[in-house]
Scaffold this motif. Sequence first.
Motif, PDB file in Angstrom:
ATOM      1  N   VAL A   1       0.852  -1.189   0.000  1.00  0.00           N
ATOM      2  CA  VAL A   1       0.000   0.000   0.000  1.00  0.00           C
ATOM      3  C   VAL A   1       0.882   1.231   0.000  1.00  0.00           C
ATOM      4  CG1 VAL A   1      -1.781   1.280   1.262  1.00  0.00           C
ATOM      5  CG2 VAL A   1      -1.742  -1.226   1.369  1.00  0.00           C
ATOM      6  N   ASN A   2       0.660   2.125  -0.948  1.00  0.00           N
ATOM      7  CA  ASN A   2       1.381   3.397  -0.922  1.00  0.00           C
ATOM      8  C   ASN A   2       0.412   4.500  -0.520  1.00  0.00           C
ATOM      9  OD1 ASN A   2       4.270   4.241  -1.774  1.00  0.00           O
ATOM     10  ND2 ASN A   2       2.952   5.936  -2.358  1.00  0.00           N
ATOM     11  N   ILE A   3       0.808   5.266   0.478  1.00  0.00           N
ATOM     12  CA  ILE A   3      -0.023   6.371   0.939  1.00  0.00           C
ATOM     13  C   ILE A   3       0.647   7.686   0.565  1.00  0.00           C
ATOM     14  CG2 ILE A   3      -0.946   7.524   2.997  1.00  0.00           C
ATOM     15  CD1 ILE A   3      -1.188   4.593   4.124  1.00  0.00           C
ATOM     16  N   HIS A   4      -0.043   8.462  -0.242  1.00  0.00           N
ATOM     17  CA  HIS A   4       0.529   9.713  -0.735  1.00  0.00           C
ATOM     18  C   HIS A   4       0.672  10.736   0.385  1.00  0.00           C
ATOM     19  CE1 HIS A   4       1.341  13.240  -3.094  1.00  0.00           C
ATOM     20  NE2 HIS A   4       0.293  13.844  -2.557  1.00  0.00           N
ATOM     21  N   VAL A   5       1.873  11.280   0.515  1.00  0.00           N
ATOM     22  CA  VAL A   5       2.129  12.360   1.470  1.00  0.00           C
ATOM     23  C   VAL A   5       2.513  13.600   0.653  1.00  0.00           C
ATOM     24  CG1 VAL A   5       3.617  13.137   3.356  1.00  0.00           C
ATOM     25  CG2 VAL A   5       2.920  10.735   3.235  1.00  0.00           C
ATOM     26  N   PRO A   6       1.796  14.706   0.824  1.00  0.00           N
ATOM     27  CA  PRO A   6       2.130  15.913   0.047  1.00  0.00           C
ATOM     28  C   PRO A   6       3.501  16.468   0.426  1.00  0.00           C
ATOM     29  CG  PRO A   6       0.417  16.384   1.675  1.00  0.00           C
ATOM     30  CD  PRO A   6       0.647  14.907   1.713  1.00  0.00           C
ATOM     31  N   THR A   7       4.026  17.386  -0.386  1.00  0.00           N
ATOM     32  CA  THR A   7       5.373  17.916  -0.148  1.00  0.00           C
ATOM     33  C   THR A   7       5.457  18.731   1.145  1.00  0.00           C
ATOM     34  OG1 THR A   7       4.794  19.689  -1.655  1.00  0.00           O
ATOM     35  CG2 THR A   7       6.192  17.942  -2.522  1.00  0.00           C
ATOM     36  N   ARG A   8       4.303  19.285   1.590  1.00  0.00           N
ATOM     37  CA  ARG A   8       4.246  19.907   2.930  1.00  0.00           C
ATOM     38  C   ARG A   8       3.073  19.284   3.662  1.00  0.00           C
ATOM     39  NH1 ARG A   8       8.962  21.470   3.713  1.00  0.00           N
ATOM     40  NH2 ARG A   8       8.472  22.885   5.421  1.00  0.00           N
ATOM     41  N   ILE A   9       3.297  18.855   4.885  1.00  0.00           N
ATOM     42  CA  ILE A   9       2.196  18.250   5.657  1.00  0.00           C
ATOM     43  C   ILE A   9       2.382  18.613   7.135  1.00  0.00           C
ATOM     44  CG2 ILE A   9       3.423  16.025   5.917  1.00  0.00           C
ATOM     45  CD1 ILE A   9       0.610  14.664   5.731  1.00  0.00           C
ATOM     46  N   SER A  10       1.268  18.766   7.835  1.00  0.00           N
ATOM     47  CA  SER A  10       1.341  19.063   9.267  1.00  0.00           C
ATOM     48  C   SER A  10       1.513  17.761  10.049  1.00  0.00           C
ATOM     49  CB  SER A  10       0.059  19.766   9.718  1.00  0.00           C
ATOM     50  OG  SER A  10      -1.030  18.868   9.637  1.00  0.00           O
ATOM     51  N   ASP A  11       2.036  17.884  11.263  1.00  0.00           N
ATOM     52  CA  ASP A  11       2.134  16.714  12.142  1.00  0.00           C
ATOM     53  C   ASP A  11       0.765  16.069  12.314  1.00  0.00           C
ATOM     54  OD1 ASP A  11       4.768  17.407  12.480  1.00  0.00           O
ATOM     55  OD2 ASP A  11       4.608  17.889  14.618  1.00  0.00           O
ATOM     56  N   PHE A  12      -0.249  16.927  12.494  1.00  0.00           N
ATOM     57  CA  PHE A  12      -1.600  16.438  12.753  1.00  0.00           C
ATOM     58  C   PHE A  12      -2.102  15.559  11.604  1.00  0.00           C
ATOM     59  CE2 PHE A  12      -6.191  16.691  12.614  1.00  0.00           C
ATOM     60  CZ  PHE A  12      -6.535  16.442  13.929  1.00  0.00           C
ATOM     61  N   ASP A  13      -1.911  16.047  10.370  1.00  0.00           N
ATOM     62  CA  ASP A  13      -2.394  15.275   9.215  1.00  0.00           C
ATOM     63  C   ASP A  13      -1.580  13.988   9.011  1.00  0.00           C
ATOM     64  OD1 ASP A  13      -4.346  17.109   8.785  1.00  0.00           O
ATOM     65  OD2 ASP A  13      -3.324  18.156   7.141  1.00  0.00           O
ATOM     66  N   TYR A  14      -0.276  14.065   9.281  1.00  0.00           N
ATOM     67  CA  TYR A  14       0.566  12.875   9.121  1.00  0.00           C
ATOM     68  C   TYR A  14       0.137  11.791  10.107  1.00  0.00           C
ATOM     69  CZ  TYR A  14       4.732  10.240   7.814  1.00  0.00           C
ATOM     70  OH  TYR A  14       5.579   9.269   7.325  1.00  0.00           O
ATOM     71  N   LEU A  15      -0.085  12.226  11.338  1.00  0.00           N
ATOM     72  CA  LEU A  15      -0.495  11.303  12.389  1.00  0.00           C
ATOM     73  C   LEU A  15      -1.866  10.688  12.076  1.00  0.00           C
ATOM     74  CD1 LEU A  15       1.117  10.654  14.916  1.00  0.00           C
ATOM     75  CD2 LEU A  15      -0.194  12.378  16.147  1.00  0.00           C
ATOM     76  N   ALA A  16      -2.744  11.515  11.556  1.00  0.00           N
ATOM     77  CA  ALA A  16      -4.079  11.027  11.188  1.00  0.00           C
ATOM     78  C   ALA A  16      -3.964   9.969  10.092  1.00  0.00           C
ATOM     79  CB  ALA A  16      -4.953  12.194  10.721  1.00  0.00           C
ATOM     80  N   ALA A  17      -3.073  10.205   9.125  1.00  0.00           N
ATOM     81  CA  ALA A  17      -2.879   9.232   8.046  1.00  0.00           C
ATOM     82  C   ALA A  17      -2.317   7.920   8.590  1.00  0.00           C
ATOM     83  CB  ALA A  17      -1.939   9.813   6.983  1.00  0.00           C
ATOM     84  N   ALA A  18      -1.419   8.029   9.560  1.00  0.00           N
ATOM     85  CA  ALA A  18      -0.835   6.817  10.151  1.00  0.00           C
ATOM     86  C   ALA A  18      -1.891   6.017  10.922  1.00  0.00           C
ATOM     87  CB  ALA A  18       0.328   7.191  11.065  1.00  0.00           C
ATOM     88  N   LYS A  19      -2.713   6.716  11.680  1.00  0.00           N
ATOM     89  CA  LYS A  19      -3.774   6.030  12.438  1.00  0.00           C
ATOM     90  C   LYS A  19      -4.751   5.334  11.496  1.00  0.00           C
ATOM     91  CE  LYS A  19      -3.931   9.272  16.304  1.00  0.00           C
ATOM     92  NZ  LYS A  19      -4.694  10.302  16.972  1.00  0.00           N
ATOM     93  N   GLU A  20      -5.097   6.046  10.440  1.00  0.00           N
ATOM     94  CA  GLU A  20      -6.026   5.505   9.446  1.00  0.00           C
ATOM     95  C   GLU A  20      -5.442   4.239   8.798  1.00  0.00           C
ATOM     96  OE1 GLU A  20      -8.942   6.045   8.031  1.00  0.00           O
ATOM     97  OE2 GLU A  20      -8.712   5.268   5.989  1.00  0.00           O
ATOM     98  N   ALA A  21      -4.136   4.284   8.503  1.00  0.00           N
ATOM     99  CA  ALA A  21      -3.492   3.127   7.865  1.00  0.00           C
ATOM    100  C   ALA A  21      -3.519   1.910   8.787  1.00  0.00           C
ATOM    101  CB  ALA A  21      -2.048   3.478   7.504  1.00  0.00           C
ATOM    102  N   PHE A  22      -3.296   2.140  10.068  1.00  0.00           N
ATOM    103  CA  PHE A  22      -3.346   1.033  11.024  1.00  0.00           C
ATOM    104  C   PHE A  22      -4.740   0.426  11.055  1.00  0.00           C
ATOM    105  CE2 PHE A  22      -0.234  -0.722  13.748  1.00  0.00           C
ATOM    106  CZ  PHE A  22       0.876   0.090  13.604  1.00  0.00           C
ATOM    107  N   HIS A  23      -5.719   1.305  11.116  1.00  0.00           N
ATOM    108  CA  HIS A  23      -7.097   0.860  11.231  1.00  0.00           C
ATOM    109  C   HIS A  23      -7.551   0.124   9.954  1.00  0.00           C
ATOM    110  CE1 HIS A  23     -11.187   0.964  12.621  1.00  0.00           C
ATOM    111  NE2 HIS A  23     -11.558   1.439  11.454  1.00  0.00           N
ATOM    112  N   ARG A  24      -7.155   0.675   8.818  1.00  0.00           N
ATOM    113  CA  ARG A  24      -7.673   0.161   7.553  1.00  0.00           C
ATOM    114  C   ARG A  24      -6.923  -1.061   7.037  1.00  0.00           C
ATOM    115  NH1 ARG A  24      -8.346   3.993   2.360  1.00  0.00           N
ATOM    116  NH2 ARG A  24      -9.000   2.399   0.881  1.00  0.00           N
ATOM    117  N   TRP A  25      -5.594  -1.104   7.246  1.00  0.00           N
ATOM    118  CA  TRP A  25      -4.833  -2.214   6.662  1.00  0.00           C
ATOM    119  C   TRP A  25      -4.170  -3.119   7.705  1.00  0.00           C
ATOM    120  CZ3 TRP A  25      -4.414   2.559   3.876  1.00  0.00           C
ATOM    121  CH2 TRP A  25      -5.015   2.523   2.606  1.00  0.00           C
ATOM    122  N   ALA A  26      -3.502  -2.532   8.675  1.00  0.00           N
ATOM    123  CA  ALA A  26      -2.722  -3.381   9.586  1.00  0.00           C
ATOM    124  C   ALA A  26      -3.617  -4.261  10.466  1.00  0.00           C
ATOM    125  CB  ALA A  26      -1.793  -2.519  10.438  1.00  0.00           C
TER     126      ALA A  26
END
Length: 282
Positions: A180-205
């Motif tokens: 699974v590749n999750i797109h991260v924009p060239t600038r991202i906030s800690d909050f959005d990065y963390l949200a993406a990580a949580k979502e990935a755990f929930h959805r795939w892991a």
Amino acid sequence: MRTGIFFYYQQGERLKDFPQALEGTLERNNVFLYDAFYPSKPSSSFDLDPVPIEILYKIHTPKMVDRVKATGSYEGALYSAAGTLSAARRILSGEITNAFVFTGYGDHHAGSDFFGGGCYLNGAALAIHELREKFGLTRSAIIDTDAHHGDGTWELFEKDPEVLYICFCALGSREKNHNVNIHVPTRISDFDYLAAAKEAFHRWAKPFQPEIIFWNWGYDGTVGEYGDIGLTPELHLKLAVEIKKGAQEICEGRLITILCGGSRRDYAKLIIPPIIELLADS
Ligand SMILES: [Zn+2]
Ligand SMILES: [Zn+2]
């Protein structure tokens, strides 16, 4: 929680403050330091052996291994991968619960027949192969939060239904056979990065139910680093909290944190000790 630290002395700037910066942590009775002995370092302990060549050939072609030998970074690459391999064996045998591996050379740009970007051997892939052969492991997951795309890891597990690989990087989102590749924009906030990580755990892991999680952790996406995407140094500990929690929910806490990208010495000294403390906390 029993935490293993896998270490070898390295040239270069970024880890110059280690292992001294782990003072206090190393004295904890649930923290164990596995130190490498190799020819260019004065002897102290002998807990890490280099990865035997026959294991390398399970993942990498003999021709590629020859090319790695010619780079002058072979020894460092062997001991970097050896830390991951040893951590994996010790976790599966119940000796430790989780681990932090200090690598000189990371994993994720090393594929079956190519390498680059400071990665010469794929330690996580070598470890997964070992665990399948020696411990009958079936499912494992690799979470890759280095700033760059893990082309090597992607290639190695693209056709492998038993390994979940989640890569956070600038490439577009895509999914193929538990890669699974999750797109991260060239600038991202800690909050959005963390949200993406949580979502990935929930959805795939979580649904995948791996028996062990490898975390390819790089800090090269931090402000002022060579892969700067705007993350603050504080993000990494928050990420570690989420990943440790996820590992506890999914696979009894079995987690190997592998140091990947990042070059700044001040960041290493600031970020790594609290992550290891967190790993060791119950
Ligand atoms: Zn990177
Ligand atoms: Zn990627």
